[in-house]
Design a protein around this motif. Structure first.
Motif, PDB file in Angstrom:
ATOM      1  N   GLN A   1       0.828  -1.207   0.000  1.00 44.55           N
ATOM      2  CA  GLN A   1       0.000   0.000   0.000  1.00 44.55           C
ATOM      3  C   GLN A   1       0.865   1.259   0.000  1.00 44.55           C
ATOM      4  OE1 GLN A   1      -2.101  -1.222   3.509  1.00 44.55           O
ATOM      5  NE2 GLN A   1      -3.968  -1.667   2.378  1.00 44.55           N
ATOM      6  N   ALA A   2       1.996   1.205   0.662  1.00 49.78           N
ATOM      7  CA  ALA A   2       2.899   2.360   0.663  1.00 49.78           C
ATOM      8  C   ALA A   2       3.372   2.637  -0.756  1.00 49.78           C
ATOM      9  CB  ALA A   2       4.086   2.110   1.590  1.00 49.78           C
TER      10      ALA A   2
ATOM     11  N   GLU B   1       1.744   1.858  -3.542  1.00 49.62           N
ATOM     12  CA  GLU B   1       0.601   2.384  -4.306  1.00 49.62           C
ATOM     13  C   GLU B   1       0.318   3.834  -3.959  1.00 49.62           C
ATOM     14  OE1 GLU B   1      -0.715   0.679  -6.923  1.00 49.62           O
ATOM     15  OE2 GLU B   1       1.026  -0.533  -6.316  1.00 49.62           O
ATOM     16  N   LEU B   2       0.410   4.156  -2.665  1.00 48.35           N
ATOM     17  CA  LEU B   2       0.168   5.544  -2.270  1.00 48.35           C
ATOM     18  C   LEU B   2       1.293   6.441  -2.790  1.00 48.35           C
ATOM     19  CD1 LEU B   2      -1.675   7.479  -0.779  1.00 48.35           C
ATOM     20  CD2 LEU B   2      -0.467   6.954   1.343  1.00 48.35           C
TER      21      LEU B   2
ATOM     22  N   ILE C   1       0.545   7.307  -6.327  1.00 54.67           N
ATOM     23  CA  ILE C   1      -0.525   8.307  -6.466  1.00 54.67           C
ATOM     24  C   ILE C   1       0.004   9.699  -6.142  1.00 54.67           C
ATOM     25  CG2 ILE C   1      -2.711   9.110  -5.452  1.00 54.67           C
ATOM     26  CD1 ILE C   1      -3.359   6.081  -5.006  1.00 54.67           C
ATOM     27  N   LEU C   2       0.833   9.786  -5.120  1.00 56.29           N
ATOM     28  CA  LEU C   2       1.317  11.093  -4.689  1.00 56.29           C
ATOM     29  C   LEU C   2       2.571  11.522  -5.427  1.00 56.29           C
ATOM     30  CD1 LEU C   2       0.820  10.728  -0.805  1.00 56.29           C
ATOM     31  CD2 LEU C   2      -0.690  11.825  -2.465  1.00 56.29           C
TER      32      LEU C   2
END
Lengths: 429, 159
Positions: free
Chosen positions: B102-103, B105-106, B109-110
């Protein structure tokens, strides 16, 4: 259908294991069980026989998100036994360390755990696709909180610089002043956080809670004060166990706390805010007023706004402490053990944390009692679920599941940690 | 020639839980061999810290213990910028925050990612408290250490 059983066998990704059972009879909720299967708190057992100086290091391991809370409650309890008073700059440094923890914990919850609920996202990752600037702001705030904890505590998880009597090492002034610029940014960002969260859609829901928190004559409470409630409790820490009790319930391994002779109570940001609004700095009060948050808030869904207000407080308090800071001559106060009993209460991000210890004349721990806020809120969570489900039986299964999760997440408990921790089954009779 | 951005080596896991210590073992060996010029992190509280730490790095290598049912010591290798990490392969930092997958993926996005993100998962089987990692795990750790050292040298030599 008049009679239903809503059963959730296993809540995924919670700290500990939990489930939810809701029994509906004749279109009324007859029973709610919030089943927690977390393991027993062996900490109270294996603290026995340890040296009193080890309590902050051992109890910090109870929680990776709020270790400072455990360290502060334990050190204050031990200092009470020793008759030691930690004041001046050391007291201020403790508050500063706590501010760091509040910032990182509150912001984590606001942005990454709770906000997605209100906006209809499965998690913060999905939310970030549409709100990248918001999530990035949250991460930047969280990093500041972590960095304050690293500076004062040595590291953000299970800080290693805290000891009974103070610290092992204290910073020079010039090590803290660089935080001021970041904190001033964070103060503005926290005010923006309050405005942003106040614009979320909140269910109209209130309950007549008993709000329990510390209260201090001179400050918004972190580590010191009396234990008070909005329904008349006003006690010294030594009277805590005469006023509150824990009980084991058959459906949960998490003990349930209650006010003796009464029932459930609520600890945490909402309780602190309601009991101590007058002690907030003006910038925090004004931010609350600007978004229409009164001096008393009984809607648990709006705890996300209150966490934002407390983040403003933490930033402002950190600025105040750093600007006034003068390095103390010694990083700790001597604490000579003697046989006795001590109590410590501090305000973990998610509520009141009580510690009680008995030590012998050699400083060895004979008894330990630890009552975390998550335990104290269990009955209130169940009561909220009962009440909320009762009012929302018309909702679809999916919507009801989501909102039950949200009800629990209002409390930012250590049992609710990801978006899909509830697997709600509806059994129709 | 110096690397374009910092090089970051990350070891995830729990040093007190058997095979779960392997990521930390790898990171600490790299730290010992490159004490001055490589950033090594082995105490990561959550995925949010990872995102801030690897942002802008020219190379980031992450090692963690993995569980997929394959034999202990199996090495999983990922170019995490090109391939989504299997979410259940690696453990969570904590139940309060998001995991390595998840890190990443985030971070995507950022726009907060390193230029290269190599992830190594070493298959573990024994996570009992207080035991040492198994021989197969330690053997795999040596192989991963060698690969990471090679990657560091390649990045340092890159123009």
């Amino acid at each position: 259908m008049k009679n239903r059983i809503i059963k959730v066998d296993y809540l995924a990704r919670v700290e500990g294991e939990g489930g939810l059972t809701v029994k509906i009879k004749n279109d009324r909720v007859s029973e709610v069980q919030f089943n927690i299967f977390e393991p027993p708190r062996f900490f109270e057992a294996f603290l026995r026989g340890r040296n009193f100086t080890e309590a902050p290091d051992i109890t910090a391991r109870i929680c990776g998100i709020c270790p400072v809370a455990y360290q502060m409650s334990s050190t204050h309890a031990m200092e009470m036994i020793c008759g030691a008073k930690v004041g001046g700059a050391l007291r201020e440094l403790r508050r500063l360390l706590y501010c760091g923890e509040w910032i990182e914990s509150h912001v984590l919850h606001i942005y990454l755990l709770h906000a997605p609920d209100f906006l209809g996202y499965e998690d913060a990752i999905q939310m970030a696709k549409d709100y990248p600037d918001v999530v990035e702001q949250g991460l930047k705030l969280k990093k500041l909180g972590n960095d304050i904890m690293i500076k004062l505590g040595g590291r953000e998880i299970h800080p290693i610089n805290v000891r009974v009597g103070g610290f092992y090492k204290v910073p020079r002034k010039e090590e803290l002043t660089p935080f001021l610029e970041r904190l001033k940014w964070a103060l503005d960002a926290s005010i923006a956080t309050v405005k942003w969260t106040a614009g979320l859609a909140f269910p109209e829901y209130e309950r007549d809670y008993e709000f329990v928190s510390l209260r201090h004559p001179n400050e918004y409470p972190l580590c010191e004060g009396r234990v008070v409630s909005n329904k008349g409790i006003d006690i010294e820490l030594a009277d805590y166990l005469n006023t509150f009790e824990e009980e084991h319930v058959e459906h949960s391994t998490s003990l349930h706390a209650f006010v003796k002779g009464r029932g459930d109570y609520l600890a945490g940001p909402l309780a602190r805010y309601n009991n101590n609004f007058d002690k907030l700095p003006e910038v925090a009060k004004q931010a609350a007023r600007d978004v229409g948050l009164g001096e008393v808030c009984r809607n648990p869904f709006k705890s996300i706004i209150v966490r934002g207000v407390e983040t403003i407080f933490a930033c402002q308090e950190a600025i105040r402490i750093i600007e006034a800071y003068e390095q103390p001559d010694k990083p700790y106060v001597e604490c000579v053990p003697k046989e006795g009993i001590g109590h410590g209460c501090s305000e973990a991000p998610r509520g009141l944390l009580y510690h009680r210890y008995k030590i012998d004349d050699k400083g060895l721990i004979k008894e330990a009692r630890i009552i975390p806020p998550t335990s104290q809120n269990q009955k209130a969570i169940e009561a909220d679920l009962h009440d909320y489900v009762s009012q929302n039986l018309h909702l679809t299964k999916e919507k009801l599941t989501w909102q039950c999760e949200q009800v629990v997440r209002n409390y930012d408990p250590c049992i609710s940690c990801s978006c899909h921790f509830l697997d709600l089954k509806i059994e129709r009779e | 020639m110096s690397a374009k951005g910092p090089i970051l080596i990350v070891g995830l896991g729990n040093r007190y839980r058997g095979d779960d210590a392997v990521g930390i073992i790898v990171a600490e060996r790299i730290r010992a061999e490159f004490p001055d010029d490589i950033t090594v992190l082995s105490e990561i509280p959550d995925g949010a810290v990872l995102i801030e730490a690897w942002d802008g790095a020219s190379l980031c290598c992450v090692t963690d213990c993995a569980v997929s049912g394959k034999p202990a010591g199996t090495i999983h290798r990922f170019n995490a910028l090109e391939r989504k990490l299997p979410e259940k392969l690696f453990s969570h930092f904590s139940t309060h925050t998001f995991n390595l997958s998840q890190a990443v993926e985030l971070g995507k996005i950022l726009g907060k990612l390193p230029e290269q993100l190599k992830v190594f998962g070493i298959e573990g089987s024994n996570f009992k408290a207080g035991v040492e990692p198994g021989e197969e795990i330690l053997g795999a750790a040596e192989a991963v250490i060698a690969e990471i050292k090679k990657a560091i040298e390649a990045e340092r030599n890159a123009g």
